[in-house]
Scaffold this motif. Structure first.
Motif, short mmCIF file in Angstrom:
data_model
loop_
_atom_site.label_atom_id
_atom_site.label_comp_id
_atom_site.label_asym_id
_atom_site.label_seq_id
_atom_site.Cartn_x
_atom_site.Cartn_y
_atom_site.Cartn_z
N VAL A 1 0.70 -1.22 0.06
CA VAL A 1 -0.07 -0.08 -0.06
C VAL A 1 0.71 1.20 -0.07
CG1 VAL A 1 -1.74 -1.11 1.21
CG2 VAL A 1 -0.14 0.01 2.44
N ALA A 2 0.23 2.31 -0.55
CA ALA A 2 1.04 3.63 -0.23
C ALA A 2 0.02 4.42 0.68
CB ALA A 2 0.89 4.37 -1.51
N ILE A 3 0.60 5.19 1.47
CA ILE A 3 -0.28 5.83 2.68
C ILE A 3 0.29 7.36 2.70
CG2 ILE A 3 -0.78 5.94 5.02
CD1 ILE A 3 -0.14 3.07 5.40
N GLY A 4 -0.62 8.34 2.72
CA GLY A 4 -0.33 9.75 3.17
C GLY A 4 -0.99 10.21 4.14
N LEU A 5 -0.43 10.86 5.04
CA LEU A 5 -1.20 11.64 6.10
C LEU A 5 -1.18 13.06 6.14
CD1 LEU A 5 -2.12 11.85 9.17
CD2 LEU A 5 0.16 11.37 9.86
N ALA A 6 -2.26 13.87 6.49
CA ALA A 6 -2.19 15.36 6.59
C ALA A 6 -2.95 15.59 7.90
CB ALA A 6 -2.87 15.91 5.46
N ILE B 1 -11.49 20.94 5.52
CA ILE B 1 -11.42 19.42 5.46
C ILE B 1 -10.84 19.07 4.07
CG2 ILE B 1 -12.44 17.19 5.84
CD1 ILE B 1 -12.02 18.88 8.44
N GLU B 2 -11.53 19.78 3.06
CA GLU B 2 -11.30 19.41 1.47
C GLU B 2 -10.02 19.63 1.36
OE1 GLU B 2 -13.08 18.20 -0.64
OE2 GLU B 2 -15.18 18.39 -0.23
N VAL B 3 -9.17 20.80 1.75
CA VAL B 3 -7.85 20.94 1.69
C VAL B 3 -6.91 19.94 2.30
CG1 VAL B 3 -6.06 22.71 2.30
CG2 VAL B 3 -8.26 23.66 1.40
N LEU B 4 -7.52 19.69 3.77
CA LEU B 4 -6.79 18.51 4.44
C LEU B 4 -6.81 17.08 3.52
CD1 LEU B 4 -5.13 18.68 7.17
CD2 LEU B 4 -7.36 17.48 8.07
N TRP B 5 -7.72 16.92 3.16
CA TRP B 5 -8.01 15.70 2.12
C TRP B 5 -6.87 15.97 1.20
CZ3 TRP B 5 -12.89 14.45 -1.03
CH2 TRP B 5 -12.76 13.08 -1.42
N GLN B 6 -6.88 16.72 0.26
CA GLN B 6 -6.15 17.01 -0.54
C GLN B 6 -4.73 16.94 -0.31
OE1 GLN B 6 -7.26 17.30 -4.17
NE2 GLN B 6 -4.83 16.90 -4.27
N GLU B 7 -4.35 17.46 0.69
CA GLU B 7 -2.92 17.33 1.21
C GLU B 7 -2.37 15.76 1.62
OE1 GLU B 7 -2.37 19.95 4.66
OE2 GLU B 7 -2.62 21.60 3.52
N ALA B 8 -3.40 15.09 2.02
CA ALA B 8 -3.10 13.80 2.44
C ALA B 8 -3.03 12.86 1.27
CB ALA B 8 -4.19 13.17 3.36
N ASP B 9 -3.88 13.13 0.34
CA ASP B 9 -3.89 12.51 -1.04
C ASP B 9 -2.54 12.89 -1.81
OD1 ASP B 9 -5.65 10.86 -2.94
OD2 ASP B 9 -5.17 12.69 -4.39
N ASP B 10 -1.98 13.88 -1.75
CA ASP B 10 -0.79 14.26 -2.46
C ASP B 10 0.19 13.43 -1.76
OD1 ASP B 10 -2.25 16.11 -4.06
OD2 ASP B 10 -1.72 17.92 -2.76
N ALA B 11 0.22 13.35 -0.32
CA ALA B 11 1.19 12.75 0.24
C ALA B 11 1.16 11.17 0.00
CB ALA B 11 1.30 13.02 1.86
N MET B 12 0.06 10.77 -0.20
CA MET B 12 -0.05 9.37 -0.57
C MET B 12 0.59 9.05 -2.10
SD MET B 12 -1.84 7.21 -2.88
CE MET B 12 -3.21 8.10 -3.24
N TYR B 13 0.45 9.92 -2.83
CA TYR B 13 0.75 10.05 -4.24
C TYR B 13 2.54 10.16 -4.30
CZ TYR B 13 1.36 10.72 -9.24
OH TYR B 13 1.89 10.90 -10.65
N GLU B 14 2.89 11.07 -3.52
CA GLU B 14 4.40 11.13 -3.49
C GLU B 14 4.98 9.94 -2.82
OE1 GLU B 14 8.04 12.22 -3.66
OE2 GLU B 14 6.31 13.32 -4.50
N GLN B 15 4.44 9.06 -2.02
CA GLN B 15 4.95 7.95 -1.51
C GLN B 15 4.88 6.85 -2.36
OE1 GLN B 15 3.10 5.01 1.47
NE2 GLN B 15 4.53 6.13 2.81
N LYS B 16 3.57 6.66 -3.25
CA LYS B 16 3.51 5.76 -4.30
C LYS B 16 4.66 5.95 -5.35
CE LYS B 16 -0.53 3.84 -6.82
NZ LYS B 16 -0.83 2.87 -5.56
N GLN B 17 4.93 7.34 -5.68
CA GLN B 17 6.07 7.67 -6.61
C GLN B 17 7.29 7.01 -6.37
OE1 GLN B 17 3.58 7.84 -9.28
NE2 GLN B 17 5.60 8.97 -10.20
N GLN B 18 7.77 7.50 -5.16
CA GLN B 18 8.66 7.09 -4.35
C GLN B 18 8.89 5.21 -4.30
OE1 GLN B 18 11.55 9.06 -3.31
NE2 GLN B 18 12.32 7.08 -3.38
#
Length: 317
Positions: free
Chosen positions: A279-284, A292-309
């Motif tokens: 799995v890939a996980i992102g936390l905000a 909450i929408e902005v926080l959700w987007q930040e967590a999604d971006d962090a997940m995507y970054e881990q997935k790329q890594q």
């Protein structure tokens, strides 16, 4: 006129007078009895109400609040739903209804008899059976006033247990993912819509790696099985789990410190690794989220970054 004739006339007058008093007494007695009978007798509308109650499976009742709390009438059908003897115990003690009402509905019952509810609306409530289970009822109540104050309420109560069970099933299905059993995207959007202004909020976004590859190589049933495993795994760690769509899950953490959220991420990663699930996980996290929408987007971006890594790490191996 002779003395004999006068005596006869006088005797006849006495007899007539006595008979008149006798019949007058009977008449007065009848009038008093009739008055007393009518004084205790319910209004004709109430009699019709009571007759209807004896003929229907709905529960019909009349509850007096003045001069004292008591049931004037309860239809026999109440025993069908709550158990034998409920009606007689309610007649004997008006507090029986307060002992049987669900604790969460007790205030509603009190407001109903005191005139603090909207009588135009249906009242939903739960009552305990003799076996200890609770049954859902829907009630329509009419207050009875004298000199501007409520002296009684009368109502029609219908058993809606089957309808409520169906309603709860439909509500569950509308807010839960049919495959994994976790909350769905609709439930998530409802939750975050009510959480604006919440402090110390964290969002974890989790994406299941290689789901498409598994579907292509082993079939969609294998992919579904993997998603179910992930859903079950996450629910053992946190109850607020949502499947947003496809292979993406979200955990919505309210009133939790950043440290506690990071600890939960570590627990999820460890458990997934032990279960051999990639799995890939992102936390905000934010103490005062902008939204909450902005926080959700930040967590999604962090997940995507881990997935790329993770992909870069695989290429380096």
């Amino acid at each position: 006129m002779s003395d004999l004739e006068r005596g006869t006339i006088w005797a006849n007058r006495e007899e007539v007078y006595s008979m008149t008093l006798f019949f007058l007494g009977i008449l007065v007695g009848c009038l008093i009895a009739l008055w007393l009978h009518k004084r205790q007798r319910p209004h004709p509308q109430t009699l019709s109400f009571m007759h209807f109650g004896n003929q229907t499976k709905d529960v019909i009742y009349i509850f007096e609040t003045k001069p004292a709390w008591r049931f004037r009438y309860i239809s026999p059908s109440l025993d069908l739903y709550l158990g034998e003897g409920t009606v007689m115990r309610s007649y004997s003690n008006a507090q029986e209804c307060f002992r049987r009402i669900h604790p969460d509905d007790r205030r509603l019952l009190l407001d109903k008899v005191l005139g603090r509810v909207d009588y135009e609306e249906a009242i939903l409530q739960r009552w305990r059976t003799n076996e200890g289970t609770y049954v859902w009822f829907e009630e329509y109540t009419t207050p009875i006033y004298e000199n501007g104050e409520i002296v009684a309420v009368q109502g029609v109560i219908r058993n809606i247990e089957a309808a409520m069970t169906e309603r709860e099933r439909l509500l569950y299905e509308s807010r839960h993912d049919s495959l994994t059993g976790v909350f769905n995207r609709r439930a998530f959007e409802e939750t975050i819509g009510q959480a604006e202004g919440m402090r110390n909020t964290g969002i974890i976004v989790l994406d299941v790696n290689d789901l498409k590859v598994m579907n292509d190589q082993k079939g969609h049933s294998a992919g579904d099985c993997l998603l179910k495993r992930v859903g079950n795994l996450l629910q053992t760690i946190e109850s607020s789990v949502y499947r947003i769509g496809g292979d993406e899950f979200v955990l919505f953490l309210q009133m939790m410190s950043e440290e506690a959220c990071e600890k939960m991420v570590h627990e999820i990663e460890t458990t997934c690794r032990e279960e051999e699930i990639s799995v890939a996980i992102g936390l905000a996290w934010a103490s005062h989220p902008e939204s909450i929408e902005v926080l959700w987007q930040e967590a999604d971006d962090a997940m995507y970054e881990q997935k790329q890594q993770q992909k870069r790490d695989l290429l380096d191996v």
